[in-house]
Write a protein that holds these residues in place. Sequence first.
Motif, PDB file in Angstrom:
ATOM      1  N   VAL A  32     122.498  28.892 -41.784  1.00 13.56           N
ATOM      2  CA  VAL A  32     121.950  28.006 -42.829  1.00 13.56           C
ATOM      3  C   VAL A  32     122.491  26.594 -42.653  1.00 13.56           C
ATOM      4  N   ALA A  33     123.794  26.494 -42.354  1.00  9.91           N
ATOM      5  CA  ALA A  33     124.387  25.167 -42.137  1.00  9.91           C
ATOM      6  C   ALA A  33     123.763  24.498 -40.910  1.00  9.91           C
ATOM      7  N   GLY A  34     123.559  25.261 -39.844  1.00 10.33           N
ATOM      8  CA  GLY A  34     122.955  24.705 -38.628  1.00 10.33           C
ATOM      9  C   GLY A  34     121.552  24.188 -38.871  1.00 10.33           C
ATOM     10  N   VAL A  35     120.743  25.012 -39.564  1.00 11.87           N
ATOM     11  CA  VAL A  35     119.367  24.586 -39.888  1.00 11.87           C
ATOM     12  C   VAL A  35     119.401  23.378 -40.812  1.00 11.87           C
ATOM     13  N   GLY A  36     120.302  23.429 -41.807  1.00 13.36           N
ATOM     14  CA  GLY A  36     120.404  22.316 -42.758  1.00 13.36           C
ATOM     15  C   GLY A  36     120.809  21.015 -42.080  1.00 13.36           C
ATOM     16  N   ILE A  37     121.799  21.098 -41.177  1.00 12.35           N
ATOM     17  CA  ILE A  37     122.254  19.893 -40.467  1.00 12.35           C
ATOM     18  C   ILE A  37     121.130  19.328 -39.595  1.00 12.35           C
ATOM     19  N   THR A  38     120.391  20.231 -38.923  1.00 12.18           N
ATOM     20  CA  THR A  38     119.277  19.787 -38.071  1.00 12.18           C
ATOM     21  C   THR A  38     118.209  19.093 -38.903  1.00 12.18           C
ATOM     22  N   PHE A  39     117.848  19.699 -40.042  1.00 12.37           N
ATOM     23  CA  PHE A  39     116.838  19.098 -40.914  1.00 12.37           C
ATOM     24  C   PHE A  39     117.326  17.752 -41.456  1.00 12.37           C
ATOM     25  N   LEU A  40     118.585  17.718 -41.886  1.00 15.83           N
ATOM     26  CA  LEU A  40     119.129  16.469 -42.433  1.00 15.83           C
ATOM     27  C   LEU A  40     119.200  15.390 -41.362  1.00 15.83           C
ATOM     28  N   LEU A  41     119.534  15.791 -40.139  1.00 14.66           N
ATOM     29  CA  LEU A  41     119.601  14.833 -39.036  1.00 14.66           C
ATOM     30  C   LEU A  41     118.225  14.225 -38.766  1.00 14.66           C
ATOM     31  N   LEU A  42     117.209  15.093 -38.702  1.00 13.23           N
ATOM     32  CA  LEU A  42     115.848  14.604 -38.492  1.00 13.23           C
ATOM     33  C   LEU A  42     115.377  13.751 -39.670  1.00 13.23           C
ATOM     34  N   TYR A  43     115.717  14.189 -40.884  1.00 11.46           N
ATOM     35  CA  TYR A  43     115.356  13.417 -42.087  1.00 11.46           C
ATOM     36  C   TYR A  43     116.047  12.055 -42.076  1.00 11.46           C
ATOM     37  N   GLY A  44     117.343  12.076 -41.721  1.00 11.44           N
ATOM     38  CA  GLY A  44     118.100  10.825 -41.687  1.00 11.44           C
ATOM     39  C   GLY A  44     117.570   9.852 -40.643  1.00 11.44           C
ATOM     40  N   VAL A  45     117.215  10.380 -39.462  1.00 12.95           N
ATOM     41  CA  VAL A  45     116.667   9.523 -38.408  1.00 12.95           C
ATOM     42  C   VAL A  45     115.349   8.910 -38.855  1.00 12.95           C
ATOM     43  N   ALA A  46     114.489   9.731 -39.505  1.00  9.35           N
ATOM     44  CA  ALA A  46     113.191   9.230 -39.976  1.00  9.35           C
ATOM     45  C   ALA A  46     113.372   8.130 -41.007  1.00  9.35           C
ATOM     46  N   LYS A  47     114.269   8.361 -41.959  1.00  8.22           N
ATOM     47  CA  LYS A  47     114.523   7.351 -43.003  1.00  8.22           C
ATOM     48  C   LYS A  47     115.141   6.092 -42.410  1.00  8.22           C
ATOM     49  N   ALA A  48     116.091   6.289 -41.487  1.00  2.00           N
ATOM     50  CA  ALA A  48     116.740   5.138 -40.851  1.00  2.00           C
ATOM     51  C   ALA A  48     115.731   4.340 -40.031  1.00  2.00           C
ATOM     52  N   PHE A  49     114.814   5.039 -39.370  1.00  2.00           N
ATOM     53  CA  PHE A  49     113.803   4.376 -38.549  1.00  2.00           C
ATOM     54  C   PHE A  49     112.880   3.511 -39.409  1.00  2.00           C
ATOM     55  N   THR A  50     112.390   4.085 -40.518  1.00  2.00           N
ATOM     56  CA  THR A  50     111.499   3.311 -41.395  1.00  2.00           C
ATOM     57  C   THR A  50     112.242   2.123 -42.018  1.00  2.00           C
ATOM     58  N   TYR A  51     113.524   2.323 -42.320  1.00  2.00           N
ATOM     59  CA  TYR A  51     114.311   1.215 -42.876  1.00  2.00           C
ATOM     60  C   TYR A  51     114.483   0.101 -41.849  1.00  2.00           C
TER      61      TYR A  51
ATOM     62  N   ILE B 220     107.944  14.033 -42.742  1.00  2.00           N
ATOM     63  CA  ILE B 220     107.532  15.419 -42.525  1.00  2.00           C
ATOM     64  C   ILE B 220     107.133  15.656 -41.077  1.00  2.00           C
ATOM     65  N   LEU B 221     106.431  14.691 -40.472  1.00  2.00           N
ATOM     66  CA  LEU B 221     105.994  14.881 -39.091  1.00  2.00           C
ATOM     67  C   LEU B 221     107.168  14.798 -38.122  1.00  2.00           C
ATOM     68  N   MET B 222     108.121  13.938 -38.405  1.00  3.03           N
ATOM     69  CA  MET B 222     109.302  13.858 -37.541  1.00  3.03           C
ATOM     70  C   MET B 222     110.106  15.152 -37.584  1.00  3.03           C
ATOM     71  N   ILE B 223     110.224  15.749 -38.779  1.00  5.19           N
ATOM     72  CA  ILE B 223     110.979  16.992 -38.911  1.00  5.19           C
ATOM     73  C   ILE B 223     110.261  18.121 -38.179  1.00  5.19           C
ATOM     74  N   SER B 224     108.945  18.256 -38.399  1.00  8.16           N
ATOM     75  CA  SER B 224     108.207  19.371 -37.791  1.00  8.16           C
ATOM     76  C   SER B 224     108.099  19.229 -36.270  1.00  8.16           C
ATOM     77  N   ILE B 225     107.724  18.047 -35.807  1.00  9.83           N
ATOM     78  CA  ILE B 225     107.593  17.837 -34.356  1.00  9.83           C
ATOM     79  C   ILE B 225     108.970  17.866 -33.690  1.00  9.83           C
ATOM     80  N   GLY B 226     109.947  17.213 -34.319  1.00 10.63           N
ATOM     81  CA  GLY B 226     111.297  17.140 -33.747  1.00 10.63           C
ATOM     82  C   GLY B 226     111.960  18.495 -33.640  1.00 10.63           C
ATOM     83  N   LEU B 227     111.819  19.327 -34.684  1.00 17.28           N
ATOM     84  CA  LEU B 227     112.461  20.645 -34.659  1.00 17.28           C
ATOM     85  C   LEU B 227     111.773  21.560 -33.646  1.00 17.28           C
TER      86      LEU B 227
END
Length: 843
Positions: free
Chosen positions: A429-448, A478-485
């Motif tokens: 769960v931690a591994g999946v959570g970290i991966t999702f958060l990493l992808l989410y963080g990259v997406a948010k950082a990119f748009t910023y 959402i697309l960054m998380i799905s495609i990235g994962l």
Amino acid sequence: MNWRWILLMAWRDSRKNRSRLFLFISSIILGIAALVAMNSFNENLRKDIDSQAAELIGADLELESRREPSAEAMKFIDSLKGMSEDFAKEERFMSMIRFPKAEGSRLVQVRAIEGHYPFYGEVETNPSDSYRDFGTKAGVYVENSLLLQFNAVVNDSVQLGNNSYPILGNVLSQPGQAAIAGAMAPSVFVPIAQLKNSGLQQQGSRIEYHYYFKFPKGFAVDKEVEKLDKKIEELQLRASTIQTTKENTGRSFADMASFMELVGFVALLLGCIGVSSSVQIYVREKLLSVAVLRCLGTTAKQAFYIFLVQFAGIGLIGGIIGAVLGSLIQYLIPVVMQDVIPVSLTTGVSWLAILEGIGLGVVIAVLFALLPLLAVRNISPLNSIRISDKEESMFKDKMSWWVYLLILIFITGFARLQMADWIQTLVFVAGVGITFLLLYGVAKAFTYLIRKFFPKGWPYLWRQGLSNLYRPNNQTVILMISIGLGTALISTMFLVQDLLINRVKISSEQSQANMLMFDIQPSQHESLSKMAKEEGYPILEAVPVVTMQLQSVNGVTLKDVVADTSSEVSSRAFRGEIRATYRDSLTKTESIISGKWVGVVGNKDTASVSLDQNYADNIKVKVGDRLSFNVQGLIIPAKVSSIRQVDWNRFQSNFRVVFAKGSIDQAPQFYLMMTKVPTEIESSKFQQKIVNNFPNVSVIDMNAVLTVLQEILDKIGFIIQFMGAFSILTGIIVLISSVRISKFQRIRENVLLRTLGASRKQIYLITISEYLFLGLLSALTGIIISLLASYLLAIFVFESVFVPSIGMIALLLVLIVGLTVLIGLINSLSVINRSPLEALRKE
């Protein structure tokens, strides 16, 4: 609460939106299908193992010893033989087989059998039923892969050791062995009596001894084995019954099925995120409708339940479709997995798996739709005349925290059902959570960063495509998380497979040797060495090997350990044979981590021994401890002088136990030699020469090992790809649904652009640039995650150097980006090709 009215309103509101509502839930259909397929497979596999358990072992009881049983052990075996209806024995060892007609040879596993084994199940051969003549006719039965490799047929002659045998049949399948198990060393069946004068069973030969018993019907085998457990352990035998074989096999493959279910669960999580994102866009488009309903007297709760019922209903439909699809997919699984499973796989509909899939569809639809639906509670009648595109933060709503908690409980609970314990569950769960958060963080950082450092000097079309990534209701996250994962899963699988192959290649290159010869008798040592040098091949290693067993640890014997269950010494320390050597110096792969290296001892001194670190830890021995070894009946006391760290990754001789020179030099021994042969053709010819002159000597060719390893990894990799494809396909569906769901907003944007004079070509370029940036960033992020995961696996699991394949990474990057652009463009065609006037009329 008037539930009849709510259901009626949910039905009426869905009439114009059913295709879109189904599109929301389509992203979880594949995930549900994967889980239903694997649950059905798991249930069918358990039934197959239960029904075929007797065929897996081929007997009621099997006793195994990795050394020749003592006189006491043979007396015990004879006592069991007297209680049985039938008895068979087998000697199993590695040797070379030669095909004179093809002038080829290969390392095989010789299964020398006496008796009518197997008692349950059959050895399938071609010609059919030819195995019934086993032992009555002179000849051998060889695996079909050998016949194919050497283009041999039944009745051709083969050579094992000094003897020649006709091939009586080719073995198509054998009880208890998966097809992939014989990839490295295919089996050859031969009666024990016919091995006489073959020269294969010599001093130091590594032979496994198996004894099979068939008892009268109704005989309580497991109770008898439990009663004799201590005696079996004292005699250094290992017992297997139908029940224990069933449990061990079921446990092994249940772990594999659980792993594959987790891969399917990851695909399902991707779909869940797609559901949540799509519902968010749908709800924003429904703000005006909800506000009008509020004006007409509908309460916030009623409006909330109208949409919740809609998504529960569509989740039910999605669950049914996913369950039906999964039931169909499970019929393909035996085709994919039969080679790695030792039972004949059957298929059948699992109603429990189907019900679980349907229930999962409803739960996921409701649970992941709750977050965006919470906003419906806050829509006031005033919103009917004041609609804003500004997104409200969900974190401000206290109810959203409870929903997040429910989602976390759901993910953790489901993962726990697939895992052995809570530690594994929490790590997953931690591994999946970290991966999702990493992808989410990259997406948010990119748009910023795009907003902060917008490239104003770029051409307009590229700037417009880039700005679309942070427009209102964008799908960047959402697309960054799905495609990235999805990219990370597939990329990691390829990188790890490549890592394992390279690990073997690098170990071969580092050692320079690429051919290993073993079971060389002392009288053959000089002759074989001379023959290799005459051919121009250097002898890089020539190491004496002495076979022995551990007799005692600080005076404690196996009998003492069995009698005293609180003993610190493990009974495992006394099991099996030890292959030890003696020398006066360390090799390049060894280093002392404790104690002092002793290279030479006198004739009258106590033997000095150095142990591998892992082996010392396993038997709980430290520097200064006293051991005694049984060397062919002679007890040799020894003192542990040092503990070594050994690099086992290199293709060269490494030993758990190394004696100082002068300790066991005169003990019965055989030699292991290594050489370097430049080409595969020369290697094949030299192997033939070895087999012709020294039939008992076995040869391992590293080139052949790499080929077989590649085949094995390809088969296992295909299974992982099969499940990983669900994640990729889910990502594609999320991409399609996200593009189509945001179509109405895109129509407005394109109408404005077309009205302002933009051509179709310009809008095409804007769309291409948007999905190019999206695909490139998603794929890069996924690949970086996979590189990090593969690096950690290389360092901490495989203990190897990680050198990623740049070509494979570049190809994967191009494929993912190209696929993203293509899907985005195809699904935007209906929007791009619509004229401004047509769009305005529709709006």
